[in-house]
Design an enzyme around this catalytic site. Structure first.
Site, PDB file in Angstrom:
ATOM      1  N   VAL A  92       0.813  -1.215   0.000  1.00  0.00           N
ATOM      2  CA  VAL A  92       0.000   0.000   0.000  1.00  0.00           C
ATOM      3  C   VAL A  92       0.845   1.263   0.000  1.00  0.00           C
ATOM      4  O   VAL A  92       0.340   2.356  -0.295  1.00  0.00           O
ATOM      5  CB  VAL A  92      -0.979   0.033   1.195  1.00  0.00           C
ATOM      6  N   TYR A 109       5.478   5.059  15.406  1.00  0.00           N
ATOM      7  CA  TYR A 109       4.127   4.549  15.178  1.00  0.00           C
ATOM      8  C   TYR A 109       3.094   5.625  15.492  1.00  0.00           C
ATOM      9  O   TYR A 109       2.153   5.864  14.718  1.00  0.00           O
ATOM     10  CB  TYR A 109       3.916   3.320  16.059  1.00  0.00           C
ATOM     11  N   LYS A 153       0.332   7.444  13.067  1.00  0.00           N
ATOM     12  CA  LYS A 153      -1.103   7.324  13.359  1.00  0.00           C
ATOM     13  C   LYS A 153      -1.733   8.686  13.640  1.00  0.00           C
ATOM     14  O   LYS A 153      -2.895   8.942  13.275  1.00  0.00           O
ATOM     15  CB  LYS A 153      -1.312   6.389  14.546  1.00  0.00           C
TER      16      LYS A 153
END
Length: 231
Positions: free
Chosen positions: A49, A140, A144
């Site tokens: 992706v 991370y 996010k």
């Protein structure tokens, strides 16, 4: 009844596969994107992706073979716990390219058709850590958190055209992404949760399906099923 087609990026993962099953149970035909073939969707395409060309080619193929994509859920991602001083630059880049870049790529591939048809729903799977922060997960959480910012911007831009963009921010979820030795599985942590347990992938998927089907008044919302980890 008209057949509805939903795309799930990260369909081989815990939340992604639960999302596929939830939507299929509601009568949607499902297509999955992932690095590895996913067993649950009606149609599965192997893609990274983070690579725009692969996502665009996959979306064109899916719409050619299944019909217009009316809903897309971006749940692709990975997770590691690393002190910020030990995060290598390629790991920073990969985290951002998969989470934020994956969402951008899916959005750019599916929303033009949704806008043209005057309807559609896009759901991004972020994390409760993007709301509450965390220790040892800076790369991370940065990725996010950026997803939530993008969702809110896209929602404002696309809502007038009939396309709804929202986010899920689940807390620690009982999926293979959390290794058996994960600190989120330790009894000491679980005892801090009001529910006393991790959220399940099926519960997250139920919340995602709500944003896809029933939350027609939702635009730029962040729904956080997290067992009370962030209140």
């Amino acid at each position: 009844m008209r057949e509805r087609v939903a795309l799930v990026a990260g369909a081989a993962g815990g939340i992604g596969s639960a999302m596929v099953r939830e939507l299929a149970g509601r009568g949607w035909r499902t297509a999955g994107l992932d690095l590895v073939p996913a067993a649950d969707p009606d149609h599965s395409v192997g893609v990274d992706v983070a690579v725009p060309e692969q996502v665009h080619a996959a979306v064109r193929r899916i719409e050619r073979e299944m019909g217009p994509i009316e809903a897309a859920v971006c749940a692709a991602g990975h997770y590691t716990i690393v002190p910020v001083s030990d995060i290598a630059w390629p790991d920073w880049q990969r985290m951002l390219r998969v989470h934020l870049g994956g969402l951008v790529n899916v959005c750019r591939a599916v929303t033009p058709g949704m806008v043209e048809r005057g309807r559609g729903a896009l759901v991004a799977v972020s994390s409760a850590l993007a709301i509450g922060g965390g220790d040892g997960e800076a790369h991370y959480i940065a990725a996010k958190g950026a997803m939530i910012g993008l969702v809110r911007s896209l929602a404002a831009e696309l809502a007038p055209s009939g396309v709804r963009v929202n986010a899920l921010a689940p807390g620690p979820t009982d999926t293979p992404l959390l290794r058996p030795d994960s600190p989120w599985r330790r009894p000491a942590f679980l005892q801090t949760l009001p529910t006393g347990r991790l959220t399940t992938a099926e519960e997250v998927a139920f919340a995602g399906a709500y944003l896809v089907e029933e939350g027609t008044f939702c635009a730029g919302e962040v729904l956080s099923p997290n067992s009370g980890a962030v209140i």
